[in-house]
Design an enzyme around this catalytic site. Structure first.
Site, PDB file in Angstrom:
ATOM      1  CB  CYS A 190       1.056  -6.173  14.026  1.00  0.00           C
ATOM      2  SG  CYS A 190       2.210  -4.839  13.639  1.00  0.00           S
ATOM      3  CE1 TYR A 194       0.477  -6.122  -2.018  1.00  0.00           C
ATOM      4  CE2 TYR A 194      -0.598  -4.123  -1.248  1.00  0.00           C
ATOM      5  CZ  TYR A 194      -0.113  -5.385  -1.004  1.00  0.00           C
ATOM      6  OH  TYR A 194      -0.242  -5.928   0.245  1.00  0.00           O
ATOM      7  CB  SER A 227      -0.470  -3.635   7.961  1.00  0.00           C
ATOM      8  OG  SER A 227      -1.643  -2.931   7.636  1.00  0.00           O
ATOM      9  NE  ARG A 251       0.111  -8.662   2.462  1.00  0.00           N
ATOM     10  CZ  ARG A 251      -0.387  -8.301   3.631  1.00  0.00           C
ATOM     11  NH1 ARG A 251      -1.453  -8.905   4.127  1.00  0.00           N
ATOM     12  NH2 ARG A 251       0.173  -7.354   4.350  1.00  0.00           N
ATOM     13  NE  ARG A 284      -2.243  -1.368   3.571  1.00  0.00           N
ATOM     14  CZ  ARG A 284      -1.680  -0.587   4.474  1.00  0.00           C
ATOM     15  NH1 ARG A 284      -1.780   0.732   4.384  1.00  0.00           N
ATOM     16  NH2 ARG A 284      -1.047  -1.095   5.504  1.00  0.00           N
ATOM     17  CE  LYS A 319      -6.898  -3.897   5.421  1.00  0.00           C
ATOM     18  NZ  LYS A 319      -5.526  -4.215   5.563  1.00  0.00           N
ATOM     19  CG  HIS A 354      -6.857  -3.105  10.216  1.00  0.00           C
ATOM     20  ND1 HIS A 354      -5.565  -2.628  10.259  1.00  0.00           N
ATOM     21  CD2 HIS A 354      -6.817  -4.164   9.361  1.00  0.00           C
ATOM     22  CE1 HIS A 354      -4.789  -3.353   9.471  1.00  0.00           C
ATOM     23  NE2 HIS A 354      -5.512  -4.294   8.921  1.00  0.00           N
ATOM     24  CG  ASP A 393      -7.123  -7.349   7.104  1.00  0.00           C
ATOM     25  OD1 ASP A 393      -6.134  -7.164   7.836  1.00  0.00           O
ATOM     26  OD2 ASP A 393      -7.396  -6.609   6.139  1.00  0.00           O
TER      27      ASP A 393
HETATM   28  P1  GTP Z   1      -2.061  -7.756   7.505  1.00  0.00           P
HETATM   29  O1  GTP Z   1      -2.581  -8.811   6.597  1.00  0.00           O
HETATM   30  O2  GTP Z   1      -1.010  -6.901   6.868  1.00  0.00           O
HETATM   31  O3  GTP Z   1      -3.130  -6.918   8.111  1.00  0.00           O
HETATM   32  O4  GTP Z   1      -1.198  -8.503   8.654  1.00  0.00           O
HETATM   33  P2  GTP Z   1      -1.611  -9.355   9.947  1.00  0.00           P
HETATM   34  O5  GTP Z   1      -1.895  -8.444  11.090  1.00  0.00           O
HETATM   35  O6  GTP Z   1      -2.644 -10.347   9.605  1.00  0.00           O
HETATM   36  O7  GTP Z   1      -0.228 -10.094  10.314  1.00  0.00           O
HETATM   37  P3  GTP Z   1       0.200 -11.639  10.190  1.00  0.00           P
HETATM   38  O8  GTP Z   1      -0.607 -12.529  11.076  1.00  0.00           O
HETATM   39  O9  GTP Z   1       0.257 -11.985   8.762  1.00  0.00           O
HETATM   40  O10 GTP Z   1       1.676 -11.596  10.790  1.00  0.00           O
HETATM   41  C1  GTP Z   1       2.686 -10.779  10.256  1.00  0.00           C
HETATM   42  C2  GTP Z   1       4.028 -11.178  10.779  1.00  0.00           C
HETATM   43  O11 GTP Z   1       4.050 -11.210  12.208  1.00  0.00           O
HETATM   44  C3  GTP Z   1       4.470 -12.567  10.314  1.00  0.00           C
HETATM   45  O12 GTP Z   1       5.822 -12.513   9.938  1.00  0.00           O
HETATM   46  C4  GTP Z   1       4.307 -13.428  11.547  1.00  0.00           C
HETATM   47  O13 GTP Z   1       5.211 -14.497  11.546  1.00  0.00           O
HETATM   48  C5  GTP Z   1       4.563 -12.449  12.685  1.00  0.00           C
HETATM   49  N1  GTP Z   1       3.849 -12.846  13.909  1.00  0.00           N
HETATM   50  C6  GTP Z   1       2.532 -13.124  14.019  1.00  0.00           C
HETATM   51  N2  GTP Z   1       2.210 -13.492  15.283  1.00  0.00           N
HETATM   52  C7  GTP Z   1       3.350 -13.419  15.998  1.00  0.00           C
HETATM   53  C8  GTP Z   1       3.673 -13.675  17.370  1.00  0.00           C
HETATM   54  O14 GTP Z   1       2.831 -14.033  18.196  1.00  0.00           O
HETATM   55  N3  GTP Z   1       4.974 -13.485  17.739  1.00  0.00           N
HETATM   56  C9  GTP Z   1       5.930 -13.075  16.848  1.00  0.00           C
HETATM   57  N4  GTP Z   1       7.173 -12.926  17.303  1.00  0.00           N
HETATM   58  N5  GTP Z   1       5.669 -12.845  15.537  1.00  0.00           N
HETATM   59  C10 GTP Z   1       4.404 -13.006  15.120  1.00  0.00           C
HETATM   60  C1  SPV Z   2      -2.771  -4.608   5.385  1.00  0.00           C
HETATM   61  O1  SPV Z   2      -1.813  -3.976   4.920  1.00  0.00           O
HETATM   62  O2  SPV Z   2      -3.274  -4.343   6.498  1.00  0.00           O
HETATM   63  C2  SPV Z   2      -3.319  -5.749   4.630  1.00  0.00           C
HETATM   64  C3  SPV Z   2      -2.851  -5.965   3.276  1.00  0.00           C
HETATM   65  O3  SPV Z   2      -4.176  -6.454   5.126  1.00  0.00           O
HETATM   66  S1  SPV Z   2      -3.570  -4.874   2.142  1.00  0.00           S
HETATM   67  O4  SPV Z   2      -4.716  -5.527   1.539  1.00  0.00           O
HETATM   68  O5  SPV Z   2      -2.534  -4.608   1.154  1.00  0.00           O
HETATM   69  O6  SPV Z   2      -3.974  -3.675   2.806  1.00  0.00           O
HETATM   70 MN    MN Z   3      -4.670  -5.739   7.235  1.00  0.00          MN
END
Ligand code: GTP
Ligand code: SPV
Ligand code: MN
Length: 588
Positions: free
Chosen positions: A250, A197, A248, A371, A69, A206, A226, A277
């Site tokens: 996290c 993207y 994002s 992704r 983004r 979003k 979110h 999400d």
């Molecule tokens: P968006 O799709 O961008 O909104 O991201 P999201 O919030 O769904 O994050 P996602 O679960 O994909 O995790 C993103 C990163 O954080 C990955 O590299 C995971 O491995 C890492 N991660 C997730 N949970 C944990 C955790 O409990 N501990 C640690 N150390 N890393 C974590």
């Molecule tokens: C985020 O960035 O929080 C996502 C991926 O979930 S996107 O659809 O690119 O916003």
């Molecule tokens: Mn997201």
């Protein structure tokens, strides 16, 4: 497909503007999608993956300047600048339409205009909303067909209504200098140009489900957030639902699909995924807060996803999935990304499309924001309520971010108002999900900083108002931080499945089953109440990451004071009082 005049009129305008060679309605049928897949494989837009290893799965690479983004090119185009507020880029709508139409004019020449009717939320749910996206990208069509409910049924349910969101996407020349993601909340309109993207072009996600919907929710008395939504089933078979907002990349997808530690599984604990999400939440007839996931698939971060960290996410990608910007294994037609396993391809192609040997190269094979787009129905732990038209009742709301220091593993806010304070002061280190520097601490209220479609001061007030309406039926509000680092830069808390130990404390608090220590920031667990069974983790370390460091928090309170100044008169007085109370509590 429809006689809806508002739709037909808009489409005529779009055709006249964009000048496509052909026009194709997406009807939602598998035959049509299959034909589009074949077409995009023939053109090279998609690569078909190994049918035995990954049936019906495809790989796509975006342009290398178009992988996340772009927050600095994202605009809220409300009539008054004040209504976009201090945290959004703003453009005057008249000026924006003119500029965007000039960029998009004639851009479909030689291309096909695809018209995608889609529903955010189960079709026919009183909480769902419809949209129409026009695009010149088959990749967008195929992703939207996974991420949303798409096709004729949406139009049938919409009938003659004008309550639908207009989305115009044009790839144009993927020119960074002319890339714009513009939301017109007062017109239910989104225009996205010069990107291919995900978050910039899958306009249901979003742009609609957060930026436009947050504004709709403010006007109509509901919330677009979110947030992931998960159900925790206890050994008695009772399910409690939690919604959690993390910025994002996290950990939302990971938490939404977590697998409990073995000893809890044996006791009968289970996690059910409703969403990973976005949550749309309304007050139900019983006065509680009810949530739906408006999406129908997962657009998840690939790197870091593996059998151990997120078995269920990985399983979700085994069929009917589109991978974007991951590495490709030429020998077996498989995909790979960092920390998938210890066996990267030798004869590979990296996310940029260059030959890549994963065994010897120091370069990354997959982009950090690569992704997968996977159908939710693939998920082994998808909730039985996934398609529920009423949604699920929320017991707890959890905020969280990536904080190397300061923020404890978990704490509970004192009440709803204090919880809104906690959410509004959230901070997190930036990630690869948006272009720009990574690892910089920034305030990201409710994880909505890049996604709030109106003035964030009004958004805080809306949260406070929702709390007043919910009264004693309001969910309890918590804050978590899985990302504390030790002096060597290693994560202290094991995270992932072990986060279930924290969720259990949260549920126990909601059920008034466990005491907690009152501190200046809220209720912190007694370390004995976080179950460490079968975990090689000392109670001393746990005490360390539960501690509220008065000195560090005093500095934090000063930073919050600065953060709050941005909102000027729009900052609700309740939140000023909350900040004063925090300072007083810390001084005690
Ligand atoms: P968006 O799709 O961008 O909104 O991201 P999201 O919030 O769904 O994050 P996602 O679960 O994909 O995790 C993103 C990163 O954080 C990955 O590299 C995971 O491995 C890492 N991660 C997730 N949970 C944990 C955790 O409990 N501990 C640690 N150390 N890393 C974590
Ligand atoms: C985020 O960035 O929080 C996502 C991926 O979930 S996107 O659809 O690119 O916003
Ligand atoms: Mn997201």
């Amino acid at each position: 497909m429809t006689n809806n005049k508002t739709i037909l009129t808009w489409l005529e305008e779009m055709k006249a503007l964009l000048n496509p060679d052909n026009v194709v309605w997406i009807d939602g049928s598998e035959e049509q999608l299959e034909q589009l897949r074949a077409q995009s494989v023939a053109s090279g837009e998609l690569t078909k993956l190994n049918e035995e290893l990954l049936p019906d799965c495809y790989l796509h690479r975006t342009a290398i300047n178009d992988v996340a983004r772009v927050e600095n090119r994202t605009f809220i185009c409300s009539k008054k600048e004040e209504n976009a507020g201090p945290t959004n880029n703003w453009m005057d709508p008249q000026q924006a339409y003119k500029m965007l139409y000039d960029i998009a004019r004639g851009s479909y020449a030689g291309r096909t205009m695809y018209i995608i009717p889609f529903s955010m939320g189960p079709i026919g749910s009183p909480l769902a909303k419809a949209g129409i996206e026009v695009t010149d990208s088959i990749y967008v069509v195929l992703n939207m067909a996974i991420m949303t409910r798409t096709g004729q049924k949406v139009l049938d349910v919409l009938g003659d209504s004008n309550d639908w969101v207009r989305g115009l996407h044009s790839r144009c020349d993927i020119d960074e200098e002319k890339r714009y993601i513009c939301q017109f909340p007062e017109d239910n309109t989104i225009i996205s140009v010069n990107s291919g993207y995900g978050g910039n072009v899958l306009l249901g996600k979003k742009c609609f489900a957060l930026r436009i919907a947050s504004y709709q929710g403010w006007n109509e008395g509901w919330m677009a957030e979110h947030m992931l939504i998960l159900g925790i089933e206890n050994p008695q078979g009772e399910v409690k639902y939690v919604a959690a907002a993390f910025p994002s990349a996290c950990g939302k997808t990971n938490l939404a699909m977590l697998i409990p530690p073995e000893y809890l599984k044996e006791q009968g604990y289970k996690i059910w995924t409703v969403g990973d999400d976005i949550a749309w939440m309304r007050i139900g007839p019983d006065g509680r807060l009810w949530a739906i996931n408006p999406e129908n698939g997962f657009f998840g971060v690939a790197p870091g996803t593996n059998e151990k960290s997120n078995f269920n996410a990985l399983a979700s990608t085994k069929q009917g999935t589109i991978f974007t910007n991951v590495a490709y294994d030429k020998d077996n037609g498989n995909v790979w990304w960092e920390s998938l396993d210890k066996n990267p391809p030798e004869n590979g192609i990296d996310w940029k499309g260059n030959p890549w040997n994963g065994k010897t190269s120091s370069e990354k094979g997959a982009h950090p924001n690569s992704r997968f787009t996977a159908p939710a129905k693939n998920c082994p732990c998808v909730s039985s309520e996934f398609d529920s038209t009423t949604g699920v009742p929320i017991s707890a709301i959890v905020f969280g971010g990536r904080r190397a220091k300061i923020a404890p593993l978990v704490y509970q806010s004192k009440d709803w108002e204090n919880g809104v304070f906690v959410g509004s002061t959230m901070a997190s280190e930036t990630t690869a999900a948006a272009s720009g520097a990574v690892g910089v601490v920034r305030r990201d209220p409710m994880a909505m900083l890049p996604f709030c479609g109106y003035n964030m001061g009004d958004y805080f007030q809306h949260w406070l108002d929702m709390g007043k309406k919910l009264g004693d039926k309001a969910p309890k509000i918590f804050n978590v931080n899985w990302f504390r680092l030790d002096d060597e830069g290693h994560f202290i808390w094991p995270g992932f499945g072990d986060n279930m130990r924290v969720l259990n404390w949260i549920i126990a608090r909601c059920e008034n089953k466990v005491a907690a220590q009152e501190t200046a920031i809220g209720y912190v667990p007694y370390s004995k109440d976080i179950d460490l069974t079968d975990l090689d983790f000392s109670i001393d370390t746990l005490n360390d990451i539960l501690k509220v460091d008065r000195e560090a928090w005093t500095k934090e309170a000063e930073e919050i004071t600065e953060h709050y100044k941005k909102f000027g008169d729009k900052l609700p007085t309740e939140l000023k009082t909350q900040l004063d109370n925090l300072k007083k509590g810390l001084a005690k």
